[in-house]
Enzyme design. Structure first.
Site, mmCIF file in Angstrom:
data_model
loop_
_atom_site.group_PDB
_atom_site.id
_atom_site.type_symbol
_atom_site.label_atom_id
_atom_site.label_comp_id
_atom_site.label_asym_id
_atom_site.label_seq_id
_atom_site.Cartn_x
_atom_site.Cartn_y
_atom_site.Cartn_z
ATOM 1 N N LEU A 59 0.818 -1.202 0.000
ATOM 2 C CA LEU A 59 0.000 0.000 0.000
ATOM 3 C C LEU A 59 0.858 1.260 0.000
ATOM 4 C CD1 LEU A 59 -2.969 0.841 0.043
ATOM 5 C CD2 LEU A 59 -2.826 0.955 2.544
ATOM 6 N N CYS A 60 2.050 1.173 0.605
ATOM 7 C CA CYS A 60 2.933 2.343 0.638
ATOM 8 C C CYS A 60 3.412 2.710 -0.765
ATOM 9 C CB CYS A 60 4.129 2.087 1.558
ATOM 10 S SG CYS A 60 5.135 0.668 1.088
ATOM 11 N N THR A 61 3.588 1.708 -1.628
ATOM 12 C CA THR A 61 3.990 1.981 -3.008
ATOM 13 C C THR A 61 2.870 2.693 -3.752
ATOM 14 O OG1 THR A 61 5.414 0.027 -3.053
ATOM 15 C CG2 THR A 61 4.718 0.919 -5.183
#
Length: 495
Positions: free
Chosen positions: A277-279
């Protein structure tokens, strides 16, 4: 030398066939002013002579009968069966009297049904599919029309085949394969799986993997054994599985309890890795990341009480516009409306020619196992059409520890402080890829998913360490819907 009399008869037959084919569809003088649509309604069905039939092949001796192959199933009998009257073991009679199950009526299933109908020797077919027709299906699933959108695929496909091919009796079933019991599956002589996609991630993985694993378990459980422990041939129902993705496809023949089964090859399908999700939120690199950001992060904030509808043009337009804005911000090209649809709806590229090739192989193998007219596939065929017309055939070996087609007790070493919940999660994430496992020991039920009363009663065991629930070296029995009625034997020893 060719006998002049035979040559003359053959030439006359060819001319007569050509004349019939040309004149059967031509209007007479009175039809000259009738609209083309009216002509289509008045067109007579093609005769057997015109459409051809596999009967010619099945009534001729062959040096390549099934018994000569590397996977012999039966001996080919090319004798004529008196037009189907009386008992016969001829190849044409075996096919004509067989009932065939086709699972899936999508891109691959439509081709399979068409091939079975045009073989000229198949009569009884049951087609199962739980899906309905979407407008995007119409470009390749040729048994459907625009008026069929929203209706059952199985029902529309069977209606089309029965109308166009009156010699066929195709019975539809709209629903899950799990809805039918063992007695239903025992009536078939062969099962052809026409689920479109190979393991590809997302919802298609769930559909292909879970449904086929359950069907594989069912077919294997139907096999009965004699006093010597050998499978009884009459209880073996061959499973022909086909799958396509873009320009690639595969077909395989599964003989329950004899060859490898679908569960044996599960390790070959690597689960798709989820994008962190951070990407998606901070460092998008490809167009799909931008679309995922609009779909996963922006949509819930903008519409907290509304679920994203992949079939809604308005919803898809909103996601596409937000994805384009994010892509422009990070300098990422390639965000299109069609790609947005593909990401949101997890659409796997489908190529009509690949479906045609793989379905032809599947029906070919079905005809072989029914009639023994030729050597069976042993056991796996891969088609790779992205760089040319290339296929590769090899034997997929049976997995010695397969929980479905072999009898094996699995060994597992764990710390005694491991919780039951951790063990169950390991069974889901590890080599077995279970979905909703239940587990019992020789003395008590450790955890049961259903019924709800039993689940509530055993829920407290999930957070307990294994040393409080069992003895080291004790055998556990694990059940899961993907195995049908098969159970997994597991011996856990404390490290």
């Amino acid at each position: 030398r060719v006998d002049p009399i035979l040559m003359t008869a053959s030439t006359s037959s060819v001319k007569r066939d050509a004349s019939e084919m040309m004149t059967s569809n031509l209007p007479n003088d009175n039809d000259a002013i009738i609209a083309p649509s009216s002509l289509n309604r008045r067109r007579r069905p093609l005769s057997r002579r015109q459409r051809g039939s596999l009967s010619t092949l099945l009534t001729r001796k062959s040096p390549f009968g099934n018994e000569t192959g590397s996977l012999p199933i039966g001996e080919f009998d090319s004798s004529v069966d008196n037009n189907g009257t009386g008992e016969s073991t001829s190849g044409s009679s075996l096919v004509r009297n067989a009932k065939i199950l086709v699972v899936g009526a999508g891109g691959l299933g439509c081709e399979i049904l068409k091939n079975l109908a045009m073989s000229g020797v198949v009569r009884d077919v049951v087609v199962m599919d739980l899906d309905t027709i979407d407008v995007t299906n119409l470009n390749r699933q040729f048994l459907f029309r625009s008026t069929d959108v929203g209706h059952s695929k199985a029902e529309c496909a069977s209606k089309f085949i029965n109308t166009r091919c009156p010699w066929m009796n195709v019975v539809p079933y709209h629903g899950k394969i799990q809805d039918k019991d063992a007695e239903f599956y025992r009536q078939f002589k062969v099962v052809i799986s026409g689920l479109d996609n190979v393991e590809a991630g997302g919802e298609s993985v769930v559909f292909k993997s879970v449904f086929l694993r359950w069907l594989n378990g069912m077919i294997n459980n139907l096999v009965e054994f004699d006093s010597d422990g050998d499978p009884i041939p009459e209880t073996i129902i061959p499973l022909v599985d086909g799958g396509t993705e873009g320009f690639s496809g595969q077909s395989r023949l599964i003989l329950p309890r004899i060859t490898s089964c679908f569960e044996c090859s599960l390790d070959a399908f690597t689960p798709s890795a989820a994008v962190p999700l951070c990407t998606i939120a901070e460092t998008p690199r490809i167009p799909e990341h931008c679309i995922a950001h609009a779909m996963v992060l922006q949509w819930p904030k903008e519409f907290p009480n509304k679920k994203l509808d992949g079939d809604s043009p308005a919803d898809m337009k909103w996601v596409h516009e937000r994805a384009v804005e994010r892509a422009d911000r990070f300098g990422i090209p390639g965000v299109t409306y069609m790609l947005t649809l593909g990401v949101v709806k997890n659409i796997i590229p489908a190529v009509a020619s690949t479906n045609a090739i793989v379905s032809a192989v599947c029906v070919n193998e079905a005809m072989k196992v029914l009639s023994f007219c030729s050597q069976s596939l042993n056991t796996y065929m891969m088609y790779m059409g992205s760089e040319g017309i290339y296929s590769h055939t090899f034997v997929y070996e049976q997995k010695e520890t397969c929980p479905v087609c072999t009898i094996h007790t699995h060994q597992l070493s764990l710390p005694s402080t491991t919780t039951l919940n951790t063990l169950l999660q390991q069974l889901c994430d590890g080599e077995f890829r279970l979905k909703v496992p239940s587990i019992t020991s020789s003395s008590k039920t450790l955890y049961m998913r259903s019924p709800a009363v039993l689940e509530k009663a055993t829920r407290g065991n999930l957070d307990k360490p294994l040393k409080e629930l069992m003895m080291s070296g004790e055998e556990l029995v694990v059940t899961d819907p993907v195995f049908h009625e098969t159970s997994l034997s597991l011996v856990v020893t404390f490290a």
